[in-house]
Design a protein around this motif. Sequence first.
Motif, short mmCIF file in Angstrom:
data_model
loop_
_atom_site.label_atom_id
_atom_site.label_comp_id
_atom_site.label_asym_id
_atom_site.label_seq_id
_atom_site.Cartn_x
_atom_site.Cartn_y
_atom_site.Cartn_z
N HIS A 52 0.63 -1.23 0.61
CA HIS A 52 0.22 0.34 0.03
C HIS A 52 1.28 1.15 -0.10
O HIS A 52 0.49 2.42 -0.58
CB HIS A 52 -1.13 0.06 1.38
CG HIS A 52 -2.63 -0.78 1.21
ND1 HIS A 52 -2.45 -1.89 1.91
CD2 HIS A 52 -3.21 -0.70 0.21
CE1 HIS A 52 -2.95 -2.94 0.79
NE2 HIS A 52 -4.28 -1.64 0.52
N LYS A 53 1.74 1.22 0.23
CA LYS A 53 2.97 2.49 0.40
C LYS A 53 3.93 2.90 -0.26
O LYS A 53 4.66 3.63 -0.28
CB LYS A 53 3.60 2.91 2.24
CG LYS A 53 2.23 2.71 2.96
CD LYS A 53 1.43 4.14 2.39
CE LYS A 53 0.37 3.73 4.43
NZ LYS A 53 -1.31 4.98 3.80
N GLY A 54 4.58 0.99 -0.90
CA GLY A 54 5.52 1.55 -1.71
C GLY A 54 6.87 1.32 -0.97
O GLY A 54 7.00 0.82 0.29
N ASP A 55 7.58 0.89 -1.60
CA ASP A 55 9.47 0.80 -0.93
C ASP A 55 9.51 2.05 -0.15
O ASP A 55 8.80 2.67 0.24
CB ASP A 55 10.45 1.87 -2.09
CG ASP A 55 10.26 0.77 -3.26
OD1 ASP A 55 9.50 -0.39 -3.41
OD2 ASP A 55 11.81 0.91 -4.55
N GLN A 56 10.31 1.18 1.63
CA GLN A 56 10.72 1.17 2.34
C GLN A 56 11.52 1.30 3.12
O GLN A 56 12.33 0.59 2.76
CB GLN A 56 9.32 0.92 3.64
CG GLN A 56 8.24 1.20 3.30
CD GLN A 56 7.35 2.34 3.56
OE1 GLN A 56 7.86 2.78 4.36
NE2 GLN A 56 7.20 2.89 2.95
N PRO A 57 12.22 2.06 3.52
CA PRO A 57 13.50 2.23 3.94
C PRO A 57 13.11 0.82 4.99
O PRO A 57 12.64 0.82 5.82
CB PRO A 57 13.77 3.00 4.61
CG PRO A 57 13.14 4.11 4.46
CD PRO A 57 11.78 3.68 3.87
N ILE A 58 14.24 -0.05 5.07
CA ILE A 58 13.83 -1.16 6.14
C ILE A 58 14.09 -0.94 7.57
O ILE A 58 13.52 -1.05 8.33
CB ILE A 58 15.16 -2.01 5.89
CG1 ILE A 58 15.44 -3.17 4.72
CG2 ILE A 58 14.77 -3.39 6.51
CD1 ILE A 58 15.81 -4.07 4.05
N GLN A 59 15.29 -0.05 7.75
CA GLN A 59 15.40 0.58 9.08
C GLN A 59 14.03 1.70 9.49
O GLN A 59 14.09 1.23 11.34
CB GLN A 59 16.55 1.46 9.31
CG GLN A 59 18.04 1.32 8.98
CD GLN A 59 18.09 1.49 7.32
OE1 GLN A 59 16.78 1.21 6.48
NE2 GLN A 59 19.26 1.13 7.04
N CYS A 90 19.89 2.91 -1.55
CA CYS A 90 18.88 3.85 -1.77
C CYS A 90 20.83 4.40 -2.59
O CYS A 90 21.68 4.14 -2.31
CB CYS A 90 19.34 4.54 -0.95
SG CYS A 90 18.82 6.47 -1.19
N PRO A 91 20.17 4.96 -4.17
CA PRO A 91 20.97 5.40 -4.53
C PRO A 91 22.44 6.65 -4.28
O PRO A 91 23.60 7.46 -4.53
CB PRO A 91 20.68 5.80 -6.20
CG PRO A 91 19.42 6.01 -5.86
CD PRO A 91 18.91 5.23 -4.65
N LYS A 92 21.10 7.74 -3.26
CA LYS A 92 21.69 9.10 -2.52
C LYS A 92 21.71 8.73 -1.50
O LYS A 92 23.02 9.28 -0.74
CB LYS A 92 20.00 9.75 -2.15
CG LYS A 92 19.87 10.63 -3.94
CD LYS A 92 18.69 11.28 -3.61
CE LYS A 92 17.83 11.77 -4.48
NZ LYS A 92 16.93 12.12 -4.40
N ASP A 93 22.30 7.44 -0.57
CA ASP A 93 23.10 7.16 0.41
C ASP A 93 22.80 5.43 0.80
O ASP A 93 22.29 5.12 0.65
CB ASP A 93 21.86 7.74 2.03
CG ASP A 93 22.78 7.80 3.31
OD1 ASP A 93 23.50 6.86 3.39
OD2 ASP A 93 21.99 8.48 3.89
N ARG A 94 24.64 5.28 0.67
CA ARG A 94 24.68 4.11 0.68
C ARG A 94 24.43 3.57 2.29
O ARG A 94 24.19 1.69 1.84
CB ARG A 94 26.14 3.64 0.24
CG ARG A 94 26.11 4.35 -1.00
CD ARG A 94 28.11 3.39 -1.40
NE ARG A 94 29.15 5.11 0.04
CZ ARG A 94 30.41 4.54 0.03
NH1 ARG A 94 30.81 3.10 -0.43
NH2 ARG A 94 31.09 5.25 1.03
#
Length: 151
Positions: A52-59, A90-94
């Motif tokens: 429902h919300k799309g990709d999420q940072p695992i953290q 994440c392409p902006k933050d490894r």
Amino acid sequence: MNTQKNNENDLALKLFVVLNKAAREIADRVESDMRSHGLNPTEFQVLELLYHKGDQPIQQIGKRVLLASGSITYVVDRLEQKGYLERRSCPKDRRVTYAAITTNGKTLMDDIFPRHREALEEMFSVLDNDEKATMIDKLKKLGLFVKDIDA
């Protein structure tokens, strides 16, 4: 007056017992439904979030589904093994890794989520819409009050 206080205490205790029993019955029914699709409740919650919300940072997933961070890694690993999600850097933050639902995961949720919704609707069909709205309001009020006690 002491009798009135005892009755209030008895009502609070009875409410606690009834609320817990109802929550347990609902949770057991929902868990049984999820397990019939090869998922445990936590796996379902994570997939439902991504669906429902799309990709999420695992953290951040743990905060969204009320799970400890150590448990999230295990759940993400299991869902990845089942082919329902994948990790994406994440392409902006490894330092950040996203969980993303796969085509297989989306297909599964397309199939089971409508039935999950119907099962919930059936369980709560004993209440009319006004009663549901009232319960939502009262349970939120109770939860917020308890959260703020000794905060």
